[in-house]
Enzyme design. Structure first.
Site: not given
Ligand SMILES: [Zn+2]
Length: 480
Positions: A77, A79, A116, A146-147, A170, A455
């Protein structure tokens, strides 16, 4: 552009990682990435398709000698999660990430790094850009959103994909591949109630001090659910001194194990109710896991209220709190350490004449999810709640005959003989679950380099592990 990552083998991978780090790409803001990827494909004459979801799909034909090898799809992904430290001036809408290296770890000053899943984007671009690299038909899918809910993967038209092998990138750490993930269902129990007139003091009960956690990753840890504990305490009270519920409120996210829950009740014998609740709380405290050692029940006399629920509605709410299946439902038959199906009551609230409880169920096995949802539906019917299924996504069950998983174990060991590669599952969502359900006969595997604290602004990418990750991806793609 000034590149800062030096001294590693896969220079093209690192170059692309640095280039995309300069493009703002928070979830929902992938437009800059789409433009960059389109320009990349155009400059090299690579087939490129984009859709209204900001997904980008590229395809390169097989090189000589690979015409009869099955096509492969690489995916990741574009994003990223945008988190920054307090006081950090970074503007995620327009500023490039401020990369730096510390002890072999790549980080971004004050912000998330987006490793990520920038590593997947960089890995795909490095392969597509390499004219000397030998491969079968190579399809690369760059997904969006995705997030925040796997939106790109949900929206992509998978009929464009010819490959039946999917290598998603991922996952972390290096050396561990994921071959199963959970699908999820968001559901709600709702019941309307009529308010009864009252003019009494309330007893306020608050469950506090629990550790909580992720409703997937931590569901097997035995950590208690504040809403369930409140249900248990209320059920105990109701048995000996029936009460009227005034309100209840607990948890704030479906996908988190709730740490607190508060209820207000009107009860005739307040002292007796307090004693019973205290007694039950003592029993609970003695049962809990160490992480929940700060559990306590607060009992306070509350203000005078003017309305409450009837005994009948109160009793129905207690059913709602205590009866639905909660926690681990089953373990994987392939890997007994791995949770296959679970559920979590994440939120309960009374609001405008309605009481509602939100549940998130997860399973890597779609038919077992069907069965669990049916039991919730039956329960709702038996207890006179409305059952509302709001959202559902497919799981990805472990395939003991996966060729990609076998390739991974063998190739990883060949490349790095000192290592012990493993194939695991995760009890949370991955885009693979969606693709496996949308692409008939698709074998999938998820791999990645080693990342830490994704994150969060402490996100770090182990640069040496990226070299190994690139070796692995190249070897798996060019496998005949
Ligand atoms: Zn991810």
């Amino acid at each position: 552009m000034e590149y800062i990552i030096k001294g590693y083998r896969h220079t093209s991978f690192f170059k692309y990682f640095e280039e995309i780090s300069a493009i703002p790409r928070g979830s929902g803001n992938e437009g800059g990435m789409v433009a960059y990827l389109k320009a990349f494909a155009e400059a090299r004459g690579i087939y490129c398709y984009t859709d209204e979801h900001r997904n980008v799909f590229m395809r390169k034909g097989a090189t000589a000698g690979y015409e009869n090898v099955a096509p492969i799809l690489l995916q990741g992904h574009t994003d990223m999660v945008c988190e920054k430290n307090g006081g950090c001036e970074h503007d995620f809408e327009k500023d490039p990430l401020d990369l730096y290296i510390e002890n072999g770890m790549l980080r971004a000053r004050g912000t998330t790094l987006g490793a990520d899943d920038g590593v997947a984007v960089a890995a795909m671009l490095a392969l597509l850009d390499d004219e000397a690299f030998e491969h079968p038909v190579l399809e690369c899918l760059f997904t969006s959103g995705e997030e925040t809910g796997l939106f790109g993967a949900h929206g992509f038209d998978c009929s464009l994909i010819t490959a039946r092998r999917l290598l998603n990138m991922d996952t972390s750490p290096d050396g561990e591949a994921i071959a199963s993930c959970a699908g999820s269902s968001d559901l709600m129990f709702v019941r309307e109630y009529d308010k009864e007139k009252a003019h009494e003091h309330t007893l306020n009960l608050t469950v506090k001090g629990l550790a909580g956690g992720h409703s997937g990753a931590d569901i097997h840890t035995g950590r208690a659910n504040a809403i369930r504990l409140m249900g248990r305490i209320l059920a105990r009270l109701y048995d000996d001194c029936p009460f009227h519920l005034v309100s209840i409120s607990g948890g704030n996210k479906r996908n988190a194990i709730p740490r607190e829950c508060e209820a207000q009740i009107i009860v005739l014998d307040m002292e007796k109710a307090k004693a019973l609740a205290d007694e039950e709380a003592k029993k609970i405290a003695a049962e809990l896991v160490a992480a929940d050692s700060r559990f306590h029940l607060l009992l306070r006399r509350g203000r005078i209220v003017e309305s409450c629920l009837s005994y009948k509605d109160t009793s129905a709410v207690i059913n709602m709190l205590t009866l639905p299946i909660n926690g681990v439902y089953s373990m994987s038959p392939v890997n007994p350490d791995f949770v296959r199906t679970s559920s979590n009551i994440g939120i309960v609230a009374t609001e405008e004449g309605k009481v509602m409880a939100s549940v998130m169920a997860r399973s890597s096995c779609d038919s077992e999810m069907d069965a669990l949802l049916l039991s919730f539906k039956r329960l709702a019917k038996a207890c006179a709640f409305d059952y509302v299924l709001e959202d559902r996504s497919s799981g990805w069950d472990m395939n003991p005959n996966s060729k990609l998983a076998a390739d991974f174990l063998r190739i990883y060991k060949q490349l790095f003989p000192e290592s012990t590669p493993v194939v695991n599952g995760i009890h949370a969502g991955l885009e693979c679950g969606i693709f496996v359900s949308k692409i008939e006969g698709c074998d999938a595997l998820s791999i990645g380099p080693t990342m830490y604290e994704i994150h969060s602004p402490n996100e770090a990418l182990d640069l040496a592990s990226c070299d190994r990750f690139c070796d692995l991806v190249r070897a798996m793609v060019s496998e005949k």
